[in-house]
Design a protein around this motif. Sequence first.
Motif, mmCIF file in Angstrom:
data_model
loop_
_atom_site.group_PDB
_atom_site.id
_atom_site.type_symbol
_atom_site.label_atom_id
_atom_site.label_comp_id
_atom_site.label_asym_id
_atom_site.label_seq_id
_atom_site.Cartn_x
_atom_site.Cartn_y
_atom_site.Cartn_z
ATOM 1 N N VAL A 31 0.837 -1.201 0.000
ATOM 2 C CA VAL A 31 0.000 0.000 0.000
ATOM 3 C C VAL A 31 0.872 1.250 0.000
ATOM 4 O O VAL A 31 0.593 2.212 -0.723
ATOM 5 N N SER A 32 1.951 1.238 0.771
ATOM 6 C CA SER A 32 2.829 2.411 0.826
ATOM 7 C C SER A 32 3.482 2.687 -0.518
ATOM 8 O O SER A 32 3.668 3.854 -0.909
ATOM 9 N N GLU A 33 3.829 1.644 -1.274
ATOM 10 C CA GLU A 33 4.435 1.827 -2.595
ATOM 11 C C GLU A 33 3.421 2.422 -3.571
ATOM 12 O O GLU A 33 3.760 3.275 -4.399
ATOM 13 N N ALA A 69 -11.809 -0.641 1.997
ATOM 14 C CA ALA A 69 -12.728 0.265 2.687
ATOM 15 C C ALA A 69 -11.994 1.103 3.724
ATOM 16 O O ALA A 69 -12.259 2.302 3.878
ATOM 17 N N LEU A 70 -11.054 0.485 4.435
ATOM 18 C CA LEU A 70 -10.292 1.216 5.447
ATOM 19 C C LEU A 70 -9.458 2.326 4.803
ATOM 20 O O LEU A 70 -9.422 3.464 5.294
ATOM 21 N N ILE A 71 -8.807 2.004 3.681
ATOM 22 C CA ILE A 71 -8.007 3.014 2.980
ATOM 23 C C ILE A 71 -8.899 4.157 2.511
ATOM 24 O O ILE A 71 -8.585 5.337 2.697
ATOM 25 N N MET A 72 -10.034 3.821 1.893
ATOM 26 C CA MET A 72 -10.931 4.858 1.376
ATOM 27 C C MET A 72 -11.525 5.703 2.496
ATOM 28 O O MET A 72 -11.713 6.909 2.335
ATOM 29 N N ALA A 73 -11.799 5.083 3.655
ATOM 30 C CA ALA A 73 -12.308 5.841 4.794
ATOM 31 C C ALA A 73 -11.271 6.853 5.266
ATOM 32 O O ALA A 73 -11.594 8.015 5.549
ATOM 33 N N LEU A 74 -10.014 6.421 5.340
ATOM 34 C CA LEU A 74 -8.949 7.320 5.781
ATOM 35 C C LEU A 74 -8.734 8.455 4.785
ATOM 36 O O LEU A 74 -8.543 9.611 5.175
ATOM 37 N N VAL A 75 -8.784 8.135 3.492
ATOM 38 C CA VAL A 75 -8.614 9.174 2.478
ATOM 39 C C VAL A 75 -9.765 10.175 2.545
ATOM 40 O O VAL A 75 -9.549 11.393 2.547
ATOM 41 N N SER A 76 -10.999 9.670 2.611
ATOM 42 C CA SER A 76 -12.175 10.550 2.664
ATOM 43 C C SER A 76 -12.118 11.468 3.882
ATOM 44 O O SER A 76 -12.363 12.677 3.779
ATOM 45 N N ALA A 77 -11.807 10.891 5.038
ATOM 46 C CA ALA A 77 -11.768 11.675 6.269
ATOM 47 C C ALA A 77 -10.694 12.761 6.201
ATOM 48 O O ALA A 77 -10.921 13.902 6.624
ATOM 49 N N GLN A 78 -9.534 12.419 5.649
ATOM 50 C CA GLN A 78 -8.443 13.390 5.578
ATOM 51 C C GLN A 78 -8.701 14.461 4.517
ATOM 52 O O GLN A 78 -8.247 15.597 4.653
ATOM 53 N N PRO A 89 -1.846 4.292 8.849
ATOM 54 C CA PRO A 89 -1.193 3.506 9.903
ATOM 55 C C PRO A 89 -0.121 2.598 9.295
ATOM 56 O O PRO A 89 -0.292 2.076 8.194
ATOM 57 N N ARG A 90 0.977 2.437 10.010
ATOM 58 C CA ARG A 90 2.107 1.658 9.473
ATOM 59 C C ARG A 90 1.692 0.238 9.106
ATOM 60 O O ARG A 90 2.107 -0.289 8.070
ATOM 61 N N ARG A 91 0.846 -0.359 9.931
ATOM 62 C CA ARG A 91 0.427 -1.743 9.661
ATOM 63 C C ARG A 91 -0.335 -1.844 8.343
ATOM 64 O O ARG A 91 -0.156 -2.791 7.577
ATOM 65 N N LEU A 92 -1.193 -0.860 8.070
ATOM 66 C CA LEU A 92 -1.942 -0.854 6.821
ATOM 67 C C LEU A 92 -1.022 -0.549 5.644
ATOM 68 O O LEU A 92 -1.146 -1.167 4.574
ATOM 69 N N ALA A 93 -0.100 0.378 5.828
ATOM 70 C CA ALA A 93 0.821 0.759 4.752
ATOM 71 C C ALA A 93 1.688 -0.417 4.305
ATOM 72 O O ALA A 93 2.112 -0.485 3.145
#
Length: 197
Positions: A31-33, A69-78, A89-93
Amino acid sequence: MDDRPAAPESLTVNAVLDRLVASIQGERVSVSEIVAGLGERSFAPLLLLPALILVSPVSSIPGMPTMGALIMALVSAQMLVGRSSLWLPRRLARRSIAADRMCRAVKWLRRPAGWIDRHVRPRLVHLARRPLSHVALLTCLGVTLVMPLMEFVPMLATVAATAITLFAIGLMTLDGAYIIAGYAFVGVGVALAGVFF
């Protein structure tokens, strides 16, 4: 340091897919890449890409709809709070997917992406700008919060991902027609959820 959000980029859907392909270096892509390849200040493309992936056959991988969904939620919120760059979060990245699966998904998406790129244009622009863009983002956030429940009904997850794809395209290209289509797909998803639940 400039803390203001980056100006919206003028990108096509195929350009976003090209950036994804360029981020693939080994047997797996994290995800980070992918975020680095798209640019951590490119919020609309970062919202679009996981939604596109969940519209493809990759969505059948167990856990993929929840991670997307978690990635999209974080993007939308930010996007809503006006952050200048994306934080994950590092674990998700660190989460990753096989490069060959991702390449197959990109190949599957090329034809619909080409159709979208030929038909998208700035129109009903006020829907893609504040304050109405925040309504679209809040809708995306709401959809992502219930998407993990949809993992048990693949058709529902695909409808939800399609809605977010349409919202993201509309926000990225200032095409309000796609945002309206996004709301329509949310309505379809609600109707289907009433049938299954």
